[in-house]
Design a protein around this motif. Structure first.
Motif, PDB file in Angstrom:
ATOM      1  N   THR A  52      20.968 -17.987 -65.018  1.00 35.39           N
ATOM      2  CA  THR A  52      20.019 -17.075 -64.373  1.00 35.39           C
ATOM      3  C   THR A  52      18.626 -17.676 -64.346  1.00 35.39           C
ATOM      4  N   LEU A  53      17.833 -17.183 -63.404  1.00 40.75           N
ATOM      5  CA  LEU A  53      16.452 -17.606 -63.278  1.00 40.75           C
ATOM      6  C   LEU A  53      15.595 -16.541 -63.953  1.00 40.75           C
ATOM      7  N   GLU A  54      15.192 -16.812 -65.196  1.00 46.65           N
ATOM      8  CA  GLU A  54      14.406 -15.829 -65.949  1.00 46.65           C
ATOM      9  C   GLU A  54      12.956 -15.781 -65.490  1.00 46.65           C
ATOM     10  N   ASN A  55      12.438 -16.942 -65.075  1.00 45.29           N
ATOM     11  CA  ASN A  55      11.056 -17.003 -64.616  1.00 45.29           C
ATOM     12  C   ASN A  55      10.914 -18.149 -63.627  1.00 45.29           C
ATOM     13  N   PHE A  56      10.228 -17.891 -62.508  1.00 40.57           N
ATOM     14  CA  PHE A  56       9.947 -18.955 -61.541  1.00 40.57           C
ATOM     15  C   PHE A  56       8.602 -18.671 -60.894  1.00 40.57           C
ATOM     16  N   ASN A  57       7.699 -19.647 -60.991  1.00 38.83           N
ATOM     17  CA  ASN A  57       6.372 -19.493 -60.406  1.00 38.83           C
ATOM     18  C   ASN A  57       5.884 -20.857 -59.930  1.00 38.83           C
ATOM     19  N   LEU A  58       5.746 -21.002 -58.619  1.00 43.26           N
ATOM     20  CA  LEU A  58       5.267 -22.248 -58.024  1.00 43.26           C
ATOM     21  C   LEU A  58       4.002 -21.920 -57.230  1.00 43.26           C
ATOM     22  N   VAL A  59       2.873 -22.490 -57.669  1.00 39.51           N
ATOM     23  CA  VAL A  59       1.582 -22.178 -57.051  1.00 39.51           C
ATOM     24  C   VAL A  59       0.860 -23.473 -56.689  1.00 39.51           C
ATOM     25  N   LEU A  60       0.257 -23.462 -55.487  1.00 45.25           N
ATOM     26  CA  LEU A  60      -0.602 -24.582 -55.070  1.00 45.25           C
ATOM     27  C   LEU A  60      -2.045 -24.137 -55.276  1.00 45.25           C
ATOM     28  N   LEU A  61      -2.750 -24.824 -56.179  1.00 44.57           N
ATOM     29  CA  LEU A  61      -4.123 -24.450 -56.507  1.00 44.57           C
ATOM     30  C   LEU A  61      -5.104 -25.165 -55.584  1.00 44.57           C
ATOM     31  N   PHE A 138      10.401 -34.678 -56.074  1.00 46.39           N
ATOM     32  CA  PHE A 138       9.918 -33.300 -56.053  1.00 46.39           C
ATOM     33  C   PHE A 138       9.362 -32.875 -54.687  1.00 46.39           C
ATOM     34  N   LYS A 139       8.511 -33.706 -54.067  1.00 41.36           N
ATOM     35  CA  LYS A 139       7.888 -33.322 -52.793  1.00 41.36           C
ATOM     36  C   LYS A 139       8.942 -33.053 -51.722  1.00 41.36           C
ATOM     37  N   GLY A 140       9.925 -33.930 -51.648  1.00 38.26           N
ATOM     38  CA  GLY A 140      10.990 -33.751 -50.652  1.00 38.26           C
ATOM     39  C   GLY A 140      11.811 -32.502 -50.921  1.00 38.26           C
ATOM     40  N   ASP A 141      12.144 -32.273 -52.205  1.00 39.42           N
ATOM     41  CA  ASP A 141      12.918 -31.069 -52.564  1.00 39.42           C
ATOM     42  C   ASP A 141      12.114 -29.805 -52.281  1.00 39.42           C
ATOM     43  N   VAL A 146      14.679 -26.389 -51.876  1.00 39.79           N
ATOM     44  CA  VAL A 146      15.711 -26.330 -52.928  1.00 39.79           C
ATOM     45  C   VAL A 146      15.410 -27.364 -54.012  1.00 39.79           C
ATOM     46  N   LEU A 147      15.322 -26.896 -55.261  1.00 46.02           N
ATOM     47  CA  LEU A 147      15.186 -27.803 -56.408  1.00 46.02           C
ATOM     48  C   LEU A 147      16.540 -27.897 -57.085  1.00 46.02           C
ATOM     49  N   ASN A 148      17.072 -29.111 -57.189  1.00 45.48           N
ATOM     50  CA  ASN A 148      18.417 -29.325 -57.733  1.00 45.48           C
ATOM     51  C   ASN A 148      18.362 -29.883 -59.156  1.00 45.48           C
ATOM     52  N   PHE A 180      16.394 -21.911 -55.204  1.00 43.45           N
ATOM     53  CA  PHE A 180      15.857 -21.760 -53.852  1.00 43.45           C
ATOM     54  C   PHE A 180      14.426 -21.219 -53.964  1.00 43.45           C
ATOM     55  N   VAL A 181      13.480 -22.065 -53.553  1.00 39.27           N
ATOM     56  CA  VAL A 181      12.057 -21.793 -53.769  1.00 39.27           C
ATOM     57  C   VAL A 181      11.591 -20.552 -53.020  1.00 39.27           C
ATOM     58  N   GLN A 182      11.983 -20.416 -51.753  1.00 46.13           N
ATOM     59  CA  GLN A 182      11.459 -19.351 -50.907  1.00 46.13           C
ATOM     60  C   GLN A 182      11.763 -17.946 -51.448  1.00 46.13           C
ATOM     61  N   ASN A 183      13.054 -17.699 -51.748  1.00 45.05           N
ATOM     62  CA  ASN A 183      13.412 -16.352 -52.221  1.00 45.05           C
ATOM     63  C   ASN A 183      13.603 -16.284 -53.738  1.00 45.05           C
ATOM     64  N   GLN A 184      13.316 -17.394 -54.431  1.00 44.70           N
ATOM     65  CA  GLN A 184      13.374 -17.455 -55.893  1.00 44.70           C
ATOM     66  C   GLN A 184      14.724 -16.967 -56.447  1.00 44.70           C
ATOM     67  N   THR A 185      15.778 -17.555 -55.911  1.00 47.82           N
ATOM     68  CA  THR A 185      17.136 -17.259 -56.384  1.00 47.82           C
ATOM     69  C   THR A 185      17.762 -18.547 -56.903  1.00 47.82           C
ATOM     70  N   ILE A 186      18.911 -18.391 -57.551  1.00 48.20           N
ATOM     71  CA  ILE A 186      19.577 -19.543 -58.171  1.00 48.20           C
ATOM     72  C   ILE A 186      21.064 -19.525 -57.836  1.00 48.20           C
ATOM     73  N   ASP A 187      21.633 -20.706 -57.721  1.00 44.64           N
ATOM     74  CA  ASP A 187      23.072 -20.844 -57.490  1.00 44.64           C
ATOM     75  C   ASP A 187      23.570 -21.950 -58.417  1.00 44.64           C
ATOM     76  N   SER A 188      24.769 -21.764 -58.972  1.00 47.34           N
ATOM     77  CA  SER A 188      25.295 -22.787 -59.884  1.00 47.34           C
ATOM     78  C   SER A 188      26.787 -22.990 -59.669  1.00 47.34           C
ATOM     79  N   ASP A 189      27.217 -24.213 -59.910  1.00 48.62           N
ATOM     80  CA  ASP A 189      28.635 -24.589 -59.835  1.00 48.62           C
ATOM     81  C   ASP A 189      28.960 -25.329 -61.127  1.00 48.62           C
TER      82      ASP A 189
END
Length: 196
Positions: A52-61, A138-141, A146-148, A180-189
């Motif tokens: 699970t994604l307990e916390n996700f925060n990506l900010v451009l200052l 990182f920049k490309g992802d 999507v961050l893998n 997934f950065v946009q909707n802040q969700t996670i997927d795992s396999d």
């Protein structure tokens, strides 16, 4: 008369030895069949129940154009002992990597699981943000949205059968994790491997 009594005693002794030998062989065969089927040591399994994604925060200052990232992953592992004997495992660690670079880890304390028992382990891991942001991928992802990540857990231990037979066992689980950065969700396999 004396010789016939001696002969009878000797015949009875032979019969007794034969019957005892046959019973011993039958018991041995039954024990071997039980050991190879019902009591045969099986590999304990680690199964990743959830990521699970307990916390996700990506900010451009602005105006420094500095990226700030906070990510915390939650994970629930189930250790499943499928044996008719106990499984005792040593301390372990769950590692999280980002494109081959270690970015988080969480310890798993040693423990024991009774015969045919299960044990859940809950983990919380905070990602080392600087190692993710400093990674050349990182920049490309981030642009792709999507961050893998990947995670791996290995537990070493011993399976005890009938208190006398002990067998080393290793259980491993690994996951491919996508955030997934946009909707802040996670997927795992996730996949599990076991080895006696």
């Amino acid at each position: 008369m004396g010789s016939s009594i001696k002969c009878c005693c000797s015949g009875g002794l032979r019969l007794c030895i034969c019957v005892t030998s046959i019973l011993f062989i039958l018991l041995l065969v039954v024990f071997i069949i039980l050991f190879l089927t019902l009591l045969k040591p099986k590999e304990p399994k680690i199964v990743t129940q959830s990521v699970t994604l307990e916390n996700f925060n990506l900010v451009l200052l602005w105006p420094a154009m500095k990226i700030q990232l906070n990510v915390t992953l939650g994970m629930v592992l189930t250790i499943n002992n499928r044996n008719y004997g106990g499984f005792k495992y040593q301390d372990g660690v769950t590692y999280v990597n980002y494109h081959g670079v270690l970015v988080a880890e969480a310890p798993i304390e040693n423990g024991s699981i009774p015969a045919r028992g299960r044990h859940n382990v809950s983990l919380s891991m905070t990602i080392f943000a600087d190692k993710v942001i400093g990674n050349s991928n990182f920049k490309g992802d981030n642009r792709s949205g999507v961050l893998n990540f990947s995670s791996s857990t290995t537990l070493h231990g011993k399976v005890s059968m009938l208190k006398y037979f002990k067998m080393k066992a290793t259980s491993h689980t690994s996951c491919d994790i996508s955030i997934f950065v946009q909707n802040q969700t996670i997927d795992s396999d996730c996949k599990s491997k076991v080895r006696l």
